[in-house]
Write a protein that holds these residues in place. Structure first.
Motif, PDB file in Angstrom:
ATOM      1  N   GLN A   1       0.815  -1.206   0.000  1.00 40.35           N
ATOM      2  CA  GLN A   1       0.000   0.000   0.000  1.00 40.35           C
ATOM      3  C   GLN A   1       0.861   1.276   0.000  1.00 40.35           C
ATOM      4  OE1 GLN A   1      -3.297   0.131  -0.322  1.00 40.35           O
ATOM      5  NE2 GLN A   1      -3.273  -2.116  -0.576  1.00 40.35           N
ATOM      6  N   THR A   2       2.072   1.177   0.548  1.00 42.52           N
ATOM      7  CA  THR A   2       2.956   2.353   0.544  1.00 42.52           C
ATOM      8  C   THR A   2       3.336   2.739  -0.883  1.00 42.52           C
ATOM      9  OG1 THR A   2       3.820   1.707   2.707  1.00 42.52           O
ATOM     10  CG2 THR A   2       5.111   3.291   1.416  1.00 42.52           C
ATOM     11  N   ALA A   3       3.728   1.734  -1.664  1.00 43.78           N
ATOM     12  CA  ALA A   3       4.071   2.000  -3.064  1.00 43.78           C
ATOM     13  C   ALA A   3       2.854   2.484  -3.840  1.00 43.78           C
ATOM     14  CB  ALA A   3       4.654   0.744  -3.702  1.00 43.78           C
ATOM     15  N   LEU A   4       1.682   1.916  -3.523  1.00 48.56           N
ATOM     16  CA  LEU A   4       0.458   2.336  -4.201  1.00 48.56           C
ATOM     17  C   LEU A   4       0.144   3.811  -3.897  1.00 48.56           C
ATOM     18  CD1 LEU A   4      -2.030   1.668  -5.887  1.00 48.56           C
ATOM     19  CD2 LEU A   4      -3.151   0.885  -3.795  1.00 48.56           C
ATOM     20  N   GLY A   5       0.311   4.199  -2.641  1.00 53.64           N
ATOM     21  CA  GLY A   5       0.059   5.595  -2.289  1.00 53.64           C
ATOM     22  C   GLY A   5       1.010   6.547  -2.995  1.00 53.64           C
ATOM     23  N   THR A   6       2.272   6.113  -3.092  1.00 55.36           N
ATOM     24  CA  THR A   6       3.246   6.948  -3.812  1.00 55.36           C
ATOM     25  C   THR A   6       2.876   7.097  -5.270  1.00 55.36           C
ATOM     26  OG1 THR A   6       4.980   6.219  -2.284  1.00 55.36           O
ATOM     27  CG2 THR A   6       5.688   7.201  -4.365  1.00 55.36           C
ATOM     28  N   LEU A   7       2.446   5.992  -5.909  1.00 55.75           N
ATOM     29  CA  LEU A   7       2.045   6.044  -7.315  1.00 55.75           C
ATOM     30  C   LEU A   7       0.794   6.898  -7.513  1.00 55.75           C
ATOM     31  CD1 LEU A   7       2.684   2.333  -8.416  1.00 55.75           C
ATOM     32  CD2 LEU A   7       4.016   4.367  -9.021  1.00 55.75           C
ATOM     33  N   LEU A   8      -0.160   6.808  -6.580  1.00 56.99           N
ATOM     34  CA  LEU A   8      -1.368   7.617  -6.704  1.00 56.99           C
ATOM     35  C   LEU A   8      -1.063   9.103  -6.568  1.00 56.99           C
ATOM     36  CD1 LEU A   8      -3.950   5.430  -4.710  1.00 56.99           C
ATOM     37  CD2 LEU A   8      -3.819   5.779  -7.195  1.00 56.99           C
ATOM     38  N   ARG A   9      -0.162   9.427  -5.623  1.00 62.48           N
ATOM     39  CA  ARG A   9       0.220  10.833  -5.490  1.00 62.48           C
ATOM     40  C   ARG A   9       0.960  11.323  -6.740  1.00 62.48           C
ATOM     41  NH1 ARG A   9       1.227   9.108  -0.156  1.00 62.48           N
ATOM     42  NH2 ARG A   9       3.433   8.762  -0.642  1.00 62.48           N
ATOM     43  N   ALA A  10       1.810  10.458  -7.301  1.00 63.15           N
ATOM     44  CA  ALA A  10       2.517  10.828  -8.537  1.00 63.15           C
ATOM     45  C   ALA A  10       1.534  10.989  -9.697  1.00 63.15           C
ATOM     46  CB  ALA A  10       3.573   9.786  -8.878  1.00 63.15           C
ATOM     47  N   LEU A  11       0.510  10.115  -9.761  1.00 61.97           N
ATOM     48  CA  LEU A  11      -0.500  10.233 -10.814  1.00 61.97           C
ATOM     49  C   LEU A  11      -1.294  11.525 -10.666  1.00 61.97           C
ATOM     50  CD1 LEU A  11      -2.057   9.032 -13.195  1.00 61.97           C
ATOM     51  CD2 LEU A  11      -3.487   7.792 -11.545  1.00 61.97           C
ATOM     52  N   SER A  12      -1.631  11.879  -9.437  1.00 61.63           N
ATOM     53  CA  SER A  12      -2.350  13.127  -9.209  1.00 61.63           C
ATOM     54  C   SER A  12      -1.509  14.331  -9.610  1.00 61.63           C
ATOM     55  CB  SER A  12      -2.758  13.220  -7.744  1.00 61.63           C
ATOM     56  OG  SER A  12      -3.409  14.436  -7.475  1.00 61.63           O
ATOM     57  N   ALA A  13      -0.219  14.291  -9.249  1.00 59.76           N
ATOM     58  CA  ALA A  13       0.665  15.391  -9.637  1.00 59.76           C
ATOM     59  C   ALA A  13       0.820  15.460 -11.156  1.00 59.76           C
ATOM     60  CB  ALA A  13       2.030  15.220  -8.973  1.00 59.76           C
ATOM     61  N   LEU A  14       0.854  14.281 -11.818  1.00 61.92           N
ATOM     62  CA  LEU A  14       0.970  14.257 -13.276  1.00 61.92           C
ATOM     63  C   LEU A  14      -0.266  14.861 -13.932  1.00 61.92           C
ATOM     64  CD1 LEU A  14       2.651  13.372 -15.704  1.00 61.92           C
ATOM     65  CD2 LEU A  14       1.601  11.107 -15.541  1.00 61.92           C
ATOM     66  N   ARG A  15      -1.436  14.522 -13.381  1.00 65.42           N
ATOM     67  CA  ARG A  15      -2.668  15.107 -13.916  1.00 65.42           C
ATOM     68  C   ARG A  15      -2.696  16.627 -13.721  1.00 65.42           C
ATOM     69  NH1 ARG A  15      -7.273  10.752 -11.869  1.00 65.42           N
ATOM     70  NH2 ARG A  15      -7.097   9.323 -13.657  1.00 65.42           N
ATOM     71  N   ASN A  16      -2.279  17.064 -12.547  1.00 69.21           N
ATOM     72  CA  ASN A  16      -2.261  18.506 -12.283  1.00 69.21           C
ATOM     73  C   ASN A  16      -1.277  19.230 -13.205  1.00 69.21           C
ATOM     74  OD1 ASN A  16      -4.159  18.208 -10.230  1.00 69.21           O
ATOM     75  ND2 ASN A  16      -2.582  17.952  -8.642  1.00 69.21           N
ATOM     76  N   ASN A  17      -0.120  18.615 -13.418  1.00 67.26           N
ATOM     77  CA  ASN A  17       0.874  19.238 -14.300  1.00 67.26           C
ATOM     78  C   ASN A  17       0.375  19.278 -15.746  1.00 67.26           C
ATOM     79  OD1 ASN A  17       2.646  19.651 -12.182  1.00 67.26           O
ATOM     80  ND2 ASN A  17       3.722  17.690 -12.506  1.00 67.26           N
ATOM     81  N   ALA A  18      -0.280  18.201 -16.172  1.00 66.35           N
ATOM     82  CA  ALA A  18      -0.820  18.176 -17.528  1.00 66.35           C
ATOM     83  C   ALA A  18      -1.904  19.236 -17.697  1.00 66.35           C
ATOM     84  CB  ALA A  18      -1.376  16.791 -17.860  1.00 66.35           C
ATOM     85  N   SER A  19      -2.772  19.368 -16.698  1.00 70.07           N
ATOM     86  CA  SER A  19      -3.811  20.398 -16.764  1.00 70.07           C
ATOM     87  C   SER A  19      -3.209  21.802 -16.754  1.00 70.07           C
ATOM     88  CB  SER A  19      -4.782  20.237 -15.593  1.00 70.07           C
ATOM     89  OG  SER A  19      -5.420  18.978 -15.637  1.00 70.07           O
ATOM     90  N   ALA A  20      -2.174  22.008 -15.918  1.00 70.81           N
ATOM     91  CA  ALA A  20      -1.522  23.314 -15.862  1.00 70.81           C
ATOM     92  C   ALA A  20      -0.823  23.642 -17.184  1.00 70.81           C
ATOM     93  CB  ALA A  20      -0.526  23.348 -14.707  1.00 70.81           C
ATOM     94  N   ALA A  21      -0.180  22.624 -17.788  1.00 72.97           N
ATOM     95  CA  ALA A  21       0.496  22.854 -19.071  1.00 72.97           C
ATOM     96  C   ALA A  21      -0.519  23.164 -20.161  1.00 72.97           C
ATOM     97  CB  ALA A  21       1.329  21.633 -19.442  1.00 72.97           C
TER      98      ALA A  21
END
Length: 280
Positions: A166-186
Motif C-alpha cells: 500500500q505504501t508504493a500504491l500511495g506513492t504512485l497515486l500521489r505521482a498520478l495526481s501530480a501528473l494530472r495537475n501538471n498536464a492540466s496546468a500545461a
C-alpha cells in the motif's frame, strides 16, 4: 576580471527624440499630452496643427507671388529685351538648385524604400515566429489535454487493482495526481499563450504594408521625376526666351510647389506621430 557586457536595451534615435519634443498644442494654443494616441481627437488635432505649419508657409509664399504678379500686371511700361536678363539668370540658377533638391529627394525616397523593405522583412520574420508559437502552443495544449487523458485513465484503472504494497500504491497515486495537475496546468498555460495570438494576423498586415510601400515608392519616384522634368524644361525655356513655354512651365512649377508643401505637411505630421509611437 569580468568582461564588460553590451546592453541589449533599445535606445531611440536622436531624431525620434527631437521630433517627440516638438510641442503638441491644440487650437487654443495650449499644450496637450504628446503620448501616441491615434484614437484621441485632441492628439489628432495637435498633429493637424503641426502639419498646418508648412501649409501656412505655402499660403505666405503664394501671397507674395500674387503681390508680385499684381505689380507686373499693372506695369504697362515697355521694357527693352535685355531688362529681364537678371531675372532670367536668377530663374536658371533657381532651376539648377531645384534639380539638385529633386535629386536629394530621389535619393531620400529610395533610401526610405530600402529601410521600409528591411522593416517589412523583419515584420515577416516576426509573423513567422508568431505563427510558430501559435502552432506549438496548439500542439502542446492538445498533447497535454485530450491526448493525455486516455493514457492517464488507463494508468488510473491499472492502479485500482488490488496491490499488496500500500505504501508504493500511495506513492504512485500521489505521482498520478501530480501528473494530472501538471498536464492540466500545461494545457491551461498553452491555451493562455495561444488565445491572445489567435486573432493576431500579421501576415495579412505585412502584405498590405508591402502593397502600400510599393505604391508610395512608385508614386514618389514618379512625382520627383516629373518635378525634375519641369525644372529642366523651365531651364531650357529660359535659355531660349520662349514666353509661352515659360508661362506654361511656371504654372506647372506652381502646381509642383503646392504638391511639395502638401506632402511636407503630411510628412511632418507623420514623422511626429511615428516618433511619438517609438517613444511610448
Amino acid at each position: 576580471m569580468g568582461a564588460s557586457g553590451v546592453s541589449d536595451e533599445y535606445s531611440p534615435p536622436r531624431l525620434s527624440r527631437w521630433l517627440h519634443s516638438v510641442p503638441h498644442i491644440n487650437v487654443t494654443l495650449h499644450r496637450v499630452n504628446d503620448t501616441f494616441a491615434p484614437d484621441s481627437p485632441v492628439y489628432l488635432e495637435s498633429l493637424g496643427i503641426i502639419g498646418s505649419i508648412p501649409g501656412a508657409w505655402l499660403i505666405l509664399t503664394l501671397t507674395v507671388l500674387l503681390i508680385y504678379l499684381l505689380t507686373r500686371c499693372c506695369d504697362r511700361k515697355q521694357r527693352p529685351p535685355r531688362s529681364i536678363t537678371a531675372l532670367k539668370i536668377t530663374l536658371m540658377i533657381l532651376s539648377v538648385l531645384c534639380c539638385a533638391a529633386i535629386g536629394v529627394g530621389l535619393f531620400g525616397n529610395d533610401d526610405l524604400h530600402n529601410a521600409m523593405l528591411q522593416s517589412i522583412q523583419a515584420g515577416n520574420q516576426l509573423a513567422a515566429l508568431v505563427n510558430t508559437v501559435k502552432n506549438q502552443s496548439s500542439i502542446l495544449e492538445e498533447a497535454m489535454g485530450s491526448r493525455a487523458r486516455a493514457p492517464l485513465a488507463r494508468l488510473a484503472d491499472a492502479l485500482d487493482a488490488p496491490v499488496a504494497n500500500q505504501t508504493a500504491l500511495g506513492t504512485l497515486l500521489r505521482a498520478l495526481s501530480a501528473l494530472r495537475n501538471n498536464a492540466s496546468a500545461a494545457a491551461s498555460a498553452a491555451d493562455n499563450l495561444r488565445r491572445p495570438l489567435a486573432e493576431l494576423n500579421l501576415d495579412a498586415f505585412m502584405k498590405r504594408l508591402w502593397v502600400w510601400e510599393a505604391a508610395r515608392w512608385v508614386g514618389g519616384m514618379a512625382g520627383w521625376c516629373c518635378g525634375g522634368a519641369v525644372c529642366v524644361a523651365l531651364l531650357a525655356a529660359a535659355a531660349r526666351r520662349s514666353r509661352r513655354a515659360l508661362l506654361l512651365l511656371c504654372v506647372g512649377a506652381l502646381g509642383a510647389l503646392v504638391a511639395c508643401w502638401v506632402a511636407a505637411a503630411l510628412l511632418a505630421a507623420g514623422a511626429v506621430a511615428a516618433a511619438d509611437a517609438i517613444l511610448v
